[in-house]
Enzyme design. Structure first.
Site, short mmCIF file in Angstrom:
data_model
loop_
_atom_site.label_atom_id
_atom_site.label_comp_id
_atom_site.label_asym_id
_atom_site.label_seq_id
_atom_site.Cartn_x
_atom_site.Cartn_y
_atom_site.Cartn_z
N ARG A 124 -9.71 -3.30 7.86
CA ARG A 124 -10.26 -1.94 7.92
C ARG A 124 -11.68 -1.95 8.50
O ARG A 124 -12.58 -1.34 7.99
CB ARG A 124 -10.28 -1.29 6.54
N TRP B 4 0.85 -1.18 0.00
CA TRP B 4 0.00 0.00 0.00
C TRP B 4 0.90 1.24 0.00
O TRP B 4 1.90 1.28 0.71
CB TRP B 4 -0.90 -0.01 1.25
N ASP C 228 -2.59 5.46 -3.23
CA ASP C 228 -2.97 6.47 -2.24
C ASP C 228 -1.82 7.43 -1.97
O ASP C 228 -2.01 8.47 -1.34
CB ASP C 228 -3.37 5.80 -0.92
N LYS D 100 -16.19 6.35 -8.52
CA LYS D 100 -14.93 5.74 -8.06
C LYS D 100 -15.30 4.49 -7.29
O LYS D 100 -15.94 4.58 -6.25
CB LYS D 100 -14.17 6.73 -7.17
N CYS E 78 -10.40 1.40 -8.00
CA CYS E 78 -9.55 1.76 -6.87
C CYS E 78 -9.57 0.57 -5.92
O CYS E 78 -10.58 -0.13 -5.84
CB CYS E 78 -10.13 3.00 -6.20
N ASP F 68 -14.24 1.56 -5.12
CA ASP F 68 -13.13 1.23 -4.23
C ASP F 68 -13.25 -0.21 -3.73
O ASP F 68 -14.31 -0.86 -3.85
CB ASP F 68 -13.16 2.21 -3.04
N MET F 69 -12.19 -0.73 -3.14
CA MET F 69 -12.19 -2.08 -2.55
C MET F 69 -11.06 -2.09 -1.53
O MET F 69 -9.90 -2.16 -1.90
CB MET F 69 -11.93 -3.11 -3.65
N ASN F 70 -11.41 -1.97 -0.25
CA ASN F 70 -10.39 -1.63 0.74
C ASN F 70 -9.86 -2.75 1.61
O ASN F 70 -9.20 -2.48 2.62
CB ASN F 70 -10.89 -0.51 1.63
C1 DGJ Z 1 -8.99 4.18 -0.25
C2 DGJ Z 1 -8.82 5.01 -1.46
O1 DGJ Z 1 -7.67 4.68 -2.13
C3 DGJ Z 1 -8.85 6.49 -1.08
O2 DGJ Z 1 -8.60 7.27 -2.19
C4 DGJ Z 1 -10.17 6.80 -0.44
O3 DGJ Z 1 -11.18 6.64 -1.39
C5 DGJ Z 1 -10.41 5.89 0.74
N1 DGJ Z 1 -10.23 4.49 0.40
C6 DGJ Z 1 -11.79 6.10 1.29
O4 DGJ Z 1 -12.12 5.20 2.26
#
Ligand code: DGJ
Length: 756
Positions: free
Chosen positions: A449, A205, A554, A482, A532, A484-486
């Site tokens: 997360r 990351w 990021d 956008k 993302c 996302d997938m965190n």
């Molecule tokens: C991870 C993304 O890469 C960021 O740009 C942002 O959107 C955050 N998640 C939001 O939780």
């Protein structure tokens, strides 16, 4: 028999030739040849991958004189197109199938083949495509294991104008009982020598896709992901390069997998010194049961051969992925300059604050306002609400529609962040459907997360997401999403699969993501999607087919971005790389770099800003307005021009980086150079552009406007030959008086001077 795909204007051709006598297949265009032969025992053998060879000839001498099977020469490195284990080839296999009796030997023999114009799609999976049949030709070869009735179809597409071979495989069960595939690679290529460097993109990351290189050595070397997504750690891309290859010269072969989930890219060098490369879905976390009459299709592998160094290899990937993998209305359009509120506000915003930011963004010339995480459910931090895709009226009294209309009223388009694949335990969705979160009954689920992952392999989960997200997207003027997938996937298991099919879970998850992406992008064709995954954790060709741009990382620090964007550019075009200017001290590394340098790095990608513009002092606002205007003026070139790497951040001490874009007709170019630390007595340094037309005279201007170029003037006219031979001076102190400092950037705009 030969099938030729010939371009109407260029005269370029891709051909696939079958020579009956040797049972030889030759796929070729002016830059690459790929040659195979059906050996005496019916196995499909590999003869050649490399620079273009003449058609109409036999290349039989490039393989064994004859091959009847391994019985008398166990272990000899016979080059095969679809190696299988257990009958004498002890190297890494392309296909392992377990038969109903538990055995795993396959004796694949040539059955049939078809040569087609164009390129068929792969059902359920993204792949490269053609817009006209004459852009490519495809060979499909059927291999059959008679005792089991397992039939394998190997597919090879050669593109007319690019040194590209796209490969995939289908495994069909023509037997009477279910079989199980444990390994099903997209491609396996046997190379006659192992004198290559294994170059790959690795990181973490905020440090994605750094270049790592090592020599191929006897034994196996691999990169992979078991995380459920392609991951921050490794990218599904391998570059083999000769040690002597440079950007401009020498041999290199790229292997790229059009896939967003668990993958493996592996090489094996055996004692005879040959090398095998295989890539595909990660076998460690995969098995697939194939019922009688059913078929399993692998993702696509894209192989690029270059004898013109890394530059030509990357250019082939850039063109193919930008023009024939990305799709939809946004593929060829100028991408908007956006303001994203994430680093400006994080979760802490009100509608008024967003509108104030948007007003300034508009004044500064930006075109799109993106509302990031925190707009839904009751999400004041990352502990709740994922899955509850309705606006938080405490923050947004008029909902998304109300906000989006006000943003449009200001003169910006509106974009929204979503994270469809996730669910928070603290959410209405979890209260209603706790079983939709991935987990194994009787075992605790690990959070990442503070969130869980939805089981995207289940149709009812996808249908629900399609419905609620369609409502959000149709309910307001939304121009951009956008996605996302965190977090990665743990405790992989689907309640909808029987025990013997749990090995299919990860791949079914990815197919589910593609299904939802496909449905949403089809339902909302005018929306620009950006992928993302906690920054660049799923920056791969698979998602490019749905989202023509992705959030690269990021990490928005200009210095860190030099490495990230340089590495990413090995396989991915500038039009795919979201690149934002953020505030200083930088939120990821605390570094303070000049605003102009942050912009000069972010120009080489799809430009955005990720800060609170209301907090910028007047002078910086003026600078940002000028940056946005500059980018818009040159955006076609910066997003779709030919990208050329000049001086690498991974070379030497990495203190200097330089790159450029040049138009296909070489009439315009922008050259950028960056230094990390200033050093005393550096002397005069020049950076030499490439790809210009030696016969053209270029007007050279420095950026920002008025910045001096090497004659000591703010603009000069120089010949393309002179520029490429002698270079552009990086304002050395004492020469033209330009001050040097840490984190400095130099930008030169080159424009052809009209003749006469
Ligand atoms: C991870 C993304 O890469 C960021 O740009 C942002 O959107 C955050 N998640 C939001 O939780």
């Amino acid at each position: 028999m030969t099938i030729t795909a010939q371009g109407p204007q260029t005269g370029h051709a891709a051909s696939i030739e079958f020579r009956e006598k040797e049972r030889q297949f030759h796929l070729g265009n002016s830059r690459v040849s790929y040659v195979m032969r059906v050996f005496e025992n019916g196995a499909l053998g590999h003869l050649y991958l490399g620079r273009a060879l003449a058609s109409g000839r036999s290349y039989r001498h490039l393989g064994p004189a004859s091959f009847d099977g391994f019985s008398n020469r166990l272990g000899a490195p016979i080059p095969l197109e679809c190696p299988t284990p257990g009958s004498g080839d002890f190297r890494i296999p392309a296909l392992v199938v377990e038969h109903p009796d538990g055995s795993t030997v396959l004796d694949l023999r040539y059955g049939d083949h078809r040569i087609l114009v164009g390129k068929p799609a792969i059902r359920g999976l993204p792949s490269t495509y053609v817009e006209a049949d004459d852009e490519a030709a495809t060979l499909e070869v059927d291999l059959r294991d008679a005792p089991s009735g397992t039939t394998v179809t190997l597919s090879y597409t050669i593109f007319r104008d690019l040194p590209v071979i796209a490969r995939s495989m289908r495994v069909r069960n023509e037997g009477e009982k279910a079989i199980r595939a444990h390994v099903a690679m997209s491609a396996s290529v046997d190379l006659p020598d192992a004198d290559w460097q294994f170059v790959h993109l690795s990181g973490s990351w905020a440090r994605e896709r750094h270049i790592h290189a090592r020599q191929l050595e006897p034994g196996r070397q691999s990169i992979s992901s078991p995380r459920g997504s392609s991951g921050h750690q490794h990218n599904p891309f391998l570059l083999l390069r000769r040690a002597t290859a440079t950007e401009e010269h020498g041999e290199a072969i790229g292997f790229s997998l059009v896939y967003s989930g668990n993958f493996l890219v592996e090489t094996e060098v055996e004692p005879y010194g040959t090398a095998r490369v295989r890539l595909g879905v990660d076998p460690e976390t995969f098995s697939w049961s194939i019922d009688p009459g059913a078929e399993f299709a692998t993702p696509e592998a894209v192989v690029v051969y270059s004898e013109g160094g890394l530059d030509a290899l990357s250019d082939a990937y850039h063109r193919l992925y930008r023009e024939r993998l990305a799709r939809g209305r946004w593929r060829d359009r100028d991408r908007p300059v956006l303001l994203n509120n994430w680093e400006g506000t994080y979760f802490d915003f009100t509608e008024d604050r967003l509108l104030a930011m948007a007003s300034v963004a508009r004044e500064l010339g930006m075109e799109l306002f993106v509302l990031d995480d925190g707009w839904f459910g009751q999400r004041d931090d990352d502990r709740s609400s994922l899955g509850d895709w309705f606006a938080d009226r405490r923050k947004l009294p008029g909902g998304i529609d109300g906000l989006a209309r006000k943003i449009e009223g200001i003169g910006l388009r509106f974009g929204l962040w979503i994270e469809p694949e996730m669910i928070s335990e603290r959410s209405d969705l979890f209260a209603a459907h706790p079983d939709w979160a991935i987990g194994i009954p009787g075992r605790p689920r690990s959070e990442g997360r503070q969130q869980l992952v939805l089981d995207m392999s289940r149709a009812e989960v996808r249908d629900h997401l399609f419905e609620v997200l369609s409502e959000v997207l149709a309910g307001a003027p939304i121009s951009y999403v956008k996605w996302d997938m965190n977090r990665y996937i743990t405790e992989p298991y689907s309640l909808s699969l029987p025990p013997e099919r749990q090995g299919e879970f990860f791949h079914r998850y990815v197919l589910g993501v593609y299904d939802l992406y496909g449905r949403l992008t089809a339902r909302f064709p005018d929306i620009l999607f950006e992928s993302c995954a906690g920054g660049g954790g799923r920056f791969d060709p698979g998602l490019l087919a749905f989202a023509p741009q992705g959030w690269t990382s990021d990490d928005t620090d200009a210095v860190e971005r030099l490495k990230i964007q340089w590495g990413t550019s090995l396989a991915y075009p500038l039009s795919s790389m979201g690149a934002h200017v953020s505030a200083v001290p930088n939120h990821q590394v605390g570094r303070v770099t000049p605003l102009a340098t942050r912009a000069a790095v972010a120009f080489f990608g799809v430009l955005g800003y990720e800060l609170d513009p209301t907090a910028l002092p007047a002078e910086e606002r003026r600078d940002v307005a000028e940056q946005v205007a500059f980018y818009k003026r040159h955006r076609a070139l910066l997003q779709r021009g030919r990208f050329v790497r000049l001086l690498g951040p991974f070379d030497g001490d990495g203190n200097r980086t330089a790159w450029m874009v040049v138009s296909r007709d070489a009439t315009q170019a922008i050259v950028a150079a960056y230094q990390v630390l200033n050093r005393p007595a550096q002397g005069i340094e020049r950076v030499r552009p490439r790809g210009l037309d030696p016969a053209i005279s270029y007007q050279v201007s420095g950026w920002p406007a008025g910045e001096e170029v090497d004659t000591g003037e703010s603009s000069a006219i120089r010949g393309g030959d002179d520029l490429m031979a002698t270079g552009l001076l990086l304002g050395a102190a004492g020469r033209d008086g330009a001050p040097q400092r840490d984190f400095q950037a130099w930008l030169f705009v080159l424009e052809a001077v009209p003749e006469g």
